[in-house]
Design an enzyme around this catalytic site. Structure first.
Site, PDB file in Angstrom:
ATOM      1  N   ASN A 188       0.658  -1.346  -0.030  1.00  0.00           N
ATOM      2  CA  ASN A 188      -0.054  -0.067  -0.269  1.00  0.00           C
ATOM      3  C   ASN A 188       0.845   1.145   0.036  1.00  0.00           C
ATOM      4  O   ASN A 188       0.401   2.165  -0.606  1.00  0.00           O
ATOM      5  CB  ASN A 188      -0.913   0.098   1.200  1.00  0.00           C
ATOM      6  N   ASP A 249       1.524   6.571   0.141  1.00  0.00           N
ATOM      7  CA  ASP A 249       0.863   5.686  -0.527  1.00  0.00           C
ATOM      8  C   ASP A 249       1.305   5.565  -1.759  1.00  0.00           C
ATOM      9  O   ASP A 249       1.651   6.963  -2.327  1.00  0.00           O
ATOM     10  CB  ASP A 249      -0.693   6.094  -0.571  1.00  0.00           C
ATOM     11  N   ASP A 279      -0.363  -6.484   3.651  1.00  0.00           N
ATOM     12  CA  ASP A 279      -0.827  -5.336   4.685  1.00  0.00           C
ATOM     13  C   ASP A 279      -1.626  -4.463   4.166  1.00  0.00           C
ATOM     14  O   ASP A 279      -1.735  -4.115   2.964  1.00  0.00           O
ATOM     15  CB  ASP A 279       0.252  -4.774   5.058  1.00  0.00           C
ATOM     16  N   GLU A 326      -4.895  -8.477   4.985  1.00  0.00           N
ATOM     17  CA  GLU A 326      -5.210  -7.922   6.211  1.00  0.00           C
ATOM     18  C   GLU A 326      -6.283  -7.121   5.542  1.00  0.00           C
ATOM     19  O   GLU A 326      -6.115  -5.823   5.180  1.00  0.00           O
ATOM     20  CB  GLU A 326      -4.019  -7.133   6.648  1.00  0.00           C
TER      21      GLU A 326
END
Length: 604
Positions: A188, A249, A279, A326
């Site tokens: 990410n 990001d 993640d 996640e």
């Protein structure tokens, strides 16, 4: 037959005391049992709890209407031919805190290699190992922080942990023991010290400028999981970082970013990784109007990413990679990442984690029954669920639950459907010297009773808790009633009984609300699991399974899976006596089978 049934009741009183889970509060030190969970650290807790009639005649069929004729369309019963991860037990490792090999006080890859026999010695059913099938390594790539979630080089091992040669040695050592290695891949965002971002922030014409998300003003967006701003100023521009200003990001609308991150992932597969823990998987792409999670482009990327990696693996004669996400949100949103089996292979089940802890801390089985019903209604199969009790983002249960309560949660985790993950040290009810903040969740592993507890020959990067004198591997291995021994036995039992890994689930409703009961069933095996989720002794109970046992010729028999070896005993008629009174947080497992004549041989 009545005389036989009375004899069975007397027999089960004897063997019931031998069933696993009745072994007191071993696990290292005494804990005030009034210290239960008041606020479980997950963003979405259950608000509506089924507290209805708990009569023994009602059975809530979660996977079908009964144990004999349930719908198995979403249940894997194909045994060894199913994907490996559906039958695996995982173990999450924070390398920094597992074992130091060079005396600098920081765990490393060589130290992990030295401790692999504790996790799996390569010999099934023997030794003092946990027999886990796979490791999830928290980030091991170059990073300026202790936790590693702000990567500055995706293709280098952090010097604190070793070298690429050490990683290759770890892969070889794991392969020799039948252990797979899954890497934490933080896609990410990068760290703000990553060369990509350093160039992008200094020069608007830098080739990597478009690899991040920029705009000329701050629209005022806030984190969906908190109240912090997500746009961060640099000179006269703002860059997007959903977690912190230190984690900008990446821009997945930029084809070069997609190509580069996919190339990096393929490289780690080539080096021996079996897959990736992804993640912050739900935050990959954000909309122009402030939609920060579950965007269509995020789903599209994960589908394409999986297809690319699978094609690469096939072309390279590698095993198909495993992707677990996640996706920390409510169940309906998590389920969207299943996408008919074309997106993520699995996602972590935070709602179930919360329900298990609430069930035990509140001593009400209805919490768990309700959540299992929600899982059924959400539509994704159990093979999509990565189940767990703790991880690096959650307060350790040992700060909120007694060792006895942790025994009950462990029993539930390792008998419920899904792919279970163990968090390092939880099998010891481990604690940290500090009680708040992320480091408290990630302290060094205690191997021996004497400081520095076998972790290092130097000064550990974080001090040990006083409880480490008793909550350590050596002490637990020496105590046959310890939480570690219970965990080892439950893992081996899960592996020995396909019903616990791939069996369909039928949740029962005992007359006592403190008992959680379920049936796990494959075509060849039917198991009954019952756990006292309370801190009190529960009287002996009889379960009415007449509606769950198929009619036909022959007699149903029950035998203990964990406990004394004894000939099967008859059930009359579908009434299962659960033996002696239940000790607090005790769990028991039996096998039910129908045969024309009882055969010797005991449980199996």
């Amino acid at each position: 037959m009545r005389a036989v049934h009375q004899a069975w009741r007397a027999w089960v009183v004897l063997v019931g005391a031998l069933a696993l889970g009745a072994c007191g509060d071993s696990g290292g030190g005494d804990v005030d049992t009034s210290d239960t969970i008041s606020d479980v650290d997950t963003p979405d807790t259950i608000s509506d709890v089924d507290t209805g009639d708990d009569s023994a005649s009602d059975a809530d069929a979660i996977e079908g209407d009964s144990a004999s004729d349930a719908d198995t369309s979403d249940v894997d019963t194909s045994g060894p031919t199913a994907p490996w991860f559906e039958h695996a037990v995982f173990y999450e490792v924070f390398v920094r805190s597992f074992q130091d090999s060079d005396g600098d006080g920081i765990g490393d890859l060589r130290g992990l290699i030295d401790r692999l026999d504790y996790l799996n010695d390569g010999v099934a059913g023997s030794g003092d190992d946990l027999e886990v099938d796979a490791l999830w390594l928290m980030p091991i790539f170059t990073s300026p922080s202790y936790h590693g979630y702000d990567t500055t080089d995706y293709e280098a091992i952090d010097p604190d942990y070793g070298t690429m040669a050490d990683f290759e040695a770890l892969i070889a050592a794991c392969e020799a023991r039948g252990i797979k290695v899954v890497l934490d891949l933080v896609m990410n965002h990068t760290g703000r010290d990553h060369p990509w971002f350093l160039g992008a922030r200094q020069n608007t014409s830098d080739p990597k400028r478009g690899w991040y998300v920029w705009r000329g003003d701050d629209p005022g967006w806030k984190q969906p999981f908190g109240s912090d701003a997500v746009w961060h100023r640099w000179n006269d521009q703002y860059y997007y970082g959903i977690f912190t200003s230190g984690m900008p990001d990446l821009n997945y609308r930029e084809p070069a970013v997609v190509a580069e991150m996919t190339r990096i992932a393929k490289g780690w597969l080539d080096r021996g990784a079996a897959g990736f823990r992804l993640d912050a998987a739900r935050y990959l792409v954000e909309s122009a109007t402030g939609g920060l999670a579950e965007q269509p482009e995020t789903h599209a990327f994960w589908k394409s990413f999986r297809a690319e990696l699978e094609a690469h693996a096939a072309a390279s004669s590698l095993e198909a990679p495993y992707l677990v996400g996640e996706v920390w949100t409510s169940r309906p949103a998590v389920t969207t990442y299943y996408s008919g089996g074309t997106e993520l292979h699995q996602a972590f089940d935070f709602d179930l984690q919360n329900a298990v802890l609430q069930t035990v801390s509140k001593a009400q089985a209805s919490w768990l029954r309700s959540e299992l019903g929600a899982q059924k209604a959400a539509g994704a199969p159990w093979t999509f669920e990565a189940t767990f009790l703790g991880n690096h983002d959650l307060d350790r249960a040992s700060f909120k639950l007694s060792p006895s309560e942790i025994r009950a949660t462990t029993f539930l985790l390792l008998t419920l459907p899904g792919t279970p993950y163990l968090y390092y040290g939880d099998e010891l009810a481990m604690r940290s010297v500090i009680t708040s903040g992320d480091p408290a969740k990630r302290g060094p592993m205690a191997w021996t009773a004497t400081a520095p507890h076998g972790f290092t020959s130097g000064t550990p990067w974080l001090a040990f808790a006083p409880e480490s004198d008793t909550r350590n591997v050596a002490t637990a291995l020496a105590d046959p009633t310890s939480l570690l021994h219970l965990t080892q036995t439950l893992v081996r039992t899960r592996k020995a009984h396909p019903a616990l890994t791939s069996g369909e689930l039928t949740v029962l409703s005992p007359s006592d609300a403190r008992l959680f009961a379920m049936l796990r069933k494959t075509a060849d095996e039917l198991l009954l699991v019952v756990v006292n989720v309370s801190n009190e002794e529960v009287p002996a109970t009889t379960l009415d399974l007449a509606a769950n046992l198929a009619s036909g010729t022959g007699t149903w028999y029950i035998s203990p899976v964990l406990g004394a070896v004894s000939p099967p005993q008859p059930i009359e008629p579908g009434q299962v006596a659960t033996g002696a009174a239940w000790a607090r947080h005790e769990g028991r497992i039996w096998k039910l089978q129908r045969q024309a004549t009882p055969s010797d041989g005991g449980s199996r």
